[in-house]
Scaffold this motif. Structure first.
Motif, PDB file in Angstrom:
ATOM      1  N   LEU A  69       0.838  -1.209   0.000  1.00  0.00           N
ATOM      2  CA  LEU A  69       0.000   0.000   0.000  1.00  0.00           C
ATOM      3  C   LEU A  69       0.864   1.247   0.000  1.00  0.00           C
ATOM      4  N   TRP A  70       1.885   1.265   0.850  1.00  0.00           N
ATOM      5  CA  TRP A  70       2.727   2.453   0.957  1.00  0.00           C
ATOM      6  C   TRP A  70       3.592   2.649  -0.277  1.00  0.00           C
ATOM      7  N   THR A  71       4.015   1.554  -0.903  1.00  0.00           N
ATOM      8  CA  THR A  71       4.735   1.673  -2.173  1.00  0.00           C
ATOM      9  C   THR A  71       3.846   2.295  -3.235  1.00  0.00           C
ATOM     10  N   SER A  72       2.593   1.832  -3.309  1.00  0.00           N
ATOM     11  CA  SER A  72       1.639   2.389  -4.270  1.00  0.00           C
ATOM     12  C   SER A  72       1.320   3.845  -3.947  1.00  0.00           C
ATOM     13  N   TYR A  73       1.231   4.152  -2.656  1.00  0.00           N
ATOM     14  CA  TYR A  73       0.965   5.532  -2.232  1.00  0.00           C
ATOM     15  C   TYR A  73       2.095   6.457  -2.678  1.00  0.00           C
ATOM     16  N   LEU A 228      -5.750  -0.779  -5.668  1.00  0.00           N
ATOM     17  CA  LEU A 228      -7.178  -0.878  -5.383  1.00  0.00           C
ATOM     18  C   LEU A 228      -7.860  -1.890  -6.290  1.00  0.00           C
ATOM     19  N   ARG A 229      -7.398  -1.973  -7.508  1.00  0.00           N
ATOM     20  CA  ARG A 229      -7.975  -2.964  -8.430  1.00  0.00           C
ATOM     21  C   ARG A 229      -7.782  -4.382  -7.892  1.00  0.00           C
ATOM     22  N   ARG A 230      -6.588  -4.632  -7.373  1.00  0.00           N
ATOM     23  CA  ARG A 230      -6.334  -5.963  -6.835  1.00  0.00           C
ATOM     24  C   ARG A 230      -7.177  -6.226  -5.598  1.00  0.00           C
ATOM     25  N   VAL A 231      -7.402  -5.189  -4.793  1.00  0.00           N
ATOM     26  CA  VAL A 231      -8.173  -5.361  -3.562  1.00  0.00           C
ATOM     27  C   VAL A 231      -9.669  -5.443  -3.846  1.00  0.00           C
ATOM     28  N   LEU A 232     -10.168  -4.549  -4.717  1.00  0.00           N
ATOM     29  CA  LEU A 232     -11.611  -4.457  -4.951  1.00  0.00           C
ATOM     30  C   LEU A 232     -12.124  -5.524  -5.909  1.00  0.00           C
ATOM     31  N   ALA A 235      -9.904  -9.315  -5.181  1.00  0.00           N
ATOM     32  CA  ALA A 235      -9.707  -9.663  -3.768  1.00  0.00           C
ATOM     33  C   ALA A 235      -9.721 -11.179  -3.608  1.00  0.00           C
ATOM     34  N   SER A 236      -8.671 -11.718  -3.087  1.00  0.00           N
ATOM     35  CA  SER A 236      -8.530 -13.166  -2.979  1.00  0.00           C
ATOM     36  C   SER A 236      -8.000 -13.519  -1.595  1.00  0.00           C
ATOM     37  N   PRO A 237      -8.118 -14.792  -1.200  1.00  0.00           N
ATOM     38  CA  PRO A 237      -7.566 -15.202   0.098  1.00  0.00           C
ATOM     39  C   PRO A 237      -6.089 -14.896   0.228  1.00  0.00           C
ATOM     40  N   GLU A 238      -5.347 -14.965  -0.913  1.00  0.00           N
ATOM     41  CA  GLU A 238      -3.911 -14.680  -0.851  1.00  0.00           C
ATOM     42  C   GLU A 238      -3.648 -13.244  -0.429  1.00  0.00           C
ATOM     43  N   VAL A 239      -4.430 -12.308  -1.016  1.00  0.00           N
ATOM     44  CA  VAL A 239      -4.263 -10.896  -0.661  1.00  0.00           C
ATOM     45  C   VAL A 239      -4.590 -10.683   0.804  1.00  0.00           C
ATOM     46  N   MET A 240      -5.687 -11.291   1.270  1.00  0.00           N
ATOM     47  CA  MET A 240      -6.091 -11.113   2.653  1.00  0.00           C
ATOM     48  C   MET A 240      -5.078 -11.721   3.612  1.00  0.00           C
ATOM     49  N   GLN A 241      -4.536 -12.866   3.264  1.00  0.00           N
ATOM     50  CA  GLN A 241      -3.565 -13.487   4.139  1.00  0.00           C
ATOM     51  C   GLN A 241      -2.288 -12.661   4.232  1.00  0.00           C
ATOM     52  N   LYS A 242      -1.915 -11.999   3.138  1.00  0.00           N
ATOM     53  CA  LYS A 242      -0.755 -11.112   3.178  1.00  0.00           C
ATOM     54  C   LYS A 242      -1.005  -9.935   4.107  1.00  0.00           C
ATOM     55  N   MET A 243      -2.272  -9.498   4.166  1.00  0.00           N
ATOM     56  CA  MET A 243      -2.619  -8.388   5.042  1.00  0.00           C
ATOM     57  C   MET A 243      -2.851  -8.835   6.485  1.00  0.00           C
ATOM     58  N   GLY A 244      -2.805 -10.140   6.700  1.00  0.00           N
ATOM     59  CA  GLY A 244      -3.015 -10.625   8.057  1.00  0.00           C
ATOM     60  C   GLY A 244      -4.453 -10.959   8.328  1.00  0.00           C
ATOM     61  N   GLY A 245      -5.208 -11.264   7.262  1.00  0.00           N
ATOM     62  CA  GLY A 245      -6.617 -11.570   7.430  1.00  0.00           C
ATOM     63  C   GLY A 245      -6.826 -12.901   8.115  1.00  0.00           C
ATOM     64  N   GLN A 246      -8.087 -13.132   8.566  1.00  0.00           N
ATOM     65  CA  GLN A 246      -8.429 -14.356   9.248  1.00  0.00           C
ATOM     66  C   GLN A 246      -8.585 -15.471   8.226  1.00  0.00           C
ATOM     67  N   VAL A 259     -11.874  -4.592   4.310  1.00  0.00           N
ATOM     68  CA  VAL A 259     -10.607  -4.144   3.710  1.00  0.00           C
ATOM     69  C   VAL A 259     -10.871  -3.342   2.449  1.00  0.00           C
ATOM     70  N   ARG A 260     -11.842  -3.746   1.643  1.00  0.00           N
ATOM     71  CA  ARG A 260     -12.197  -2.990   0.451  1.00  0.00           C
ATOM     72  C   ARG A 260     -12.617  -1.575   0.814  1.00  0.00           C
ATOM     73  N   TYR A 261     -13.492  -1.449   1.806  1.00  0.00           N
ATOM     74  CA  TYR A 261     -13.982  -0.119   2.195  1.00  0.00           C
ATOM     75  C   TYR A 261     -12.865   0.718   2.802  1.00  0.00           C
ATOM     76  N   VAL A 262     -12.029   0.087   3.620  1.00  0.00           N
ATOM     77  CA  VAL A 262     -10.907   0.828   4.211  1.00  0.00           C
ATOM     78  C   VAL A 262      -9.958   1.317   3.125  1.00  0.00           C
ATOM     79  N   SER A 263      -9.683   0.479   2.148  1.00  0.00           N
ATOM     80  CA  SER A 263      -8.781   0.856   1.058  1.00  0.00           C
ATOM     81  C   SER A 263      -9.332   2.045   0.276  1.00  0.00           C
ATOM     82  N   ILE A 264     -10.645   2.065   0.057  1.00  0.00           N
ATOM     83  CA  ILE A 264     -11.261   3.192  -0.649  1.00  0.00           C
ATOM     84  C   ILE A 264     -11.119   4.469   0.168  1.00  0.00           C
TER      85      ILE A 264
END
Length: 293
Positions: A69-73, A228-232, A235-246, A259-264
């Motif tokens: 996220l910070w790299t993209s920012y 955002l395209r990858r998140v919205l 969005a896959s289990p791999e992305v969520m697991q990288k973010m520390g998802g359940q 996570v989608r809403y937070v990213s927006i």
């Protein structure tokens, strides 16, 4: 004097329409922020309607802790700041001579500029030009192809034309050169218009998605819109697991939604904070130099 009934009814109807428009406009944004700040349980039970329920910032901690996220920012900030500065400089350099009646190529160049607003070379030729110039997978691929917007050039040209010519003649008699006339005299007099063009260019760079999709395959160069395209969308289990998802399926689905809403929210905050500072110039800048009826 008391207003007649027709006027009262008219203003009541206008205020009612404005109020409904405000509600329709603000509610999605408020709901977006509320979902991003609510707990996973409240989202799962669909308890969030307007305001946050069981205030929680777990989603923000998850998203903000993701390095990509910070790299993209950073990439988006670079494209926006560098691109907007170059846009304003070259737009001024294009609009100023076109505003001078004594410029011998004025009419021809105005025609060609207007022509490009209706016709272009097409996507494939532009892609081939970018590739042949060696701009593919470089930061300049997001800046140089959109260096000048012809519509903005015409707006700024009209603003320069509204400046009395006597000012430039007086400065020229005192020995001022063209660049001095442009940057020391003309530019300060059209600050409202430049403020509006800054907003136009900055928002365009911040939201630029298609150019990055075409010209940037390196992930370390991609802007926030691709993230955002990858998140919205992807969005896959791999992305969520990288973010520390359940890991549970139900919790993962709800967490993905949050996570989608937070990213927006994270992506639009800079523009929302930036806009009020130049809002007062918006109407004045657009109408400056326009034909008065």
């Amino acid at each position: 004097m008391k207003k007649p009934f027709v006027d009262k009814a008219y203003y009541t109807l206008v205020y009612l329409i404005v109020f409904i428009a405000i509600i329709v406009t603000l509610y999605p944004f408020i709901y977006l922020v509320s979902i991003s700040m609510s707990s996973v349980q409240a989202i799962d039970n669909k308890l969030v309607t307007l305001f946050p329920v069981d205030l929680s910032f777990d989603g923000y901690r998850m998203v903000l802790g993701y390095k990509e996220l910070w790299t993209s920012y950073y990439n988006t900030l670079w494209y926006t700041v560098v691109g907007t500065v170059l846009n304003l400089v070259f737009t001024c350099l294009a609009a100023y001579p076109l505003s001078k009646r004594e410029f011998f190529l004025r009419r021809k160049l105005n025609f060609f500029i207007a022509f490009t607003m209706y016709f272009s070379g097409g996507l494939i030729p532009i892609y081939m030009v970018i590739t042949e110039l060696g701009l593919y997978n470089t930061r300049w691929a997001m800046v140089l192809p959109v260096l000048i917007n012809t519509f903005n050039v015409m707006i700024l040209r009209s603003a320069f034309e509204s400046i009395p010519n006597e000012i430039f003649e007086s400065a020229s008699m005192d020995g001022a050169k063209e660049f001095t006339l442009l940057f020391r005299m003309a530019v300060p007099l059209v600050k409202p218009t430049l403020a509006v063009l800054t907003l136009y260019y900055a928002v365009a760079h911040w939201n630029d998605f298609f150019s990055a999709l075409l010209y940037l395959s390196k992930q370390e160069l991609q802007p926030l819109t691709i993230f955002l395209r990858r998140v919205l969308i992807m969005a896959s289990p791999e992305v969520m697991q990288k973010m520390g998802g359940q890991t549970s399926a139900n919790a993962l689905a709800v967490s993905t939604l949050q996570v989608r809403y937070v990213s927006i929210v994270v992506s639009i905050v800079p523009i929302v904070l930036f806009y009020p500072f130049i809002q007062k110039y918006f109407v004045k800048g657009v109408t400056l130099g326009a034909v008065k009826g």
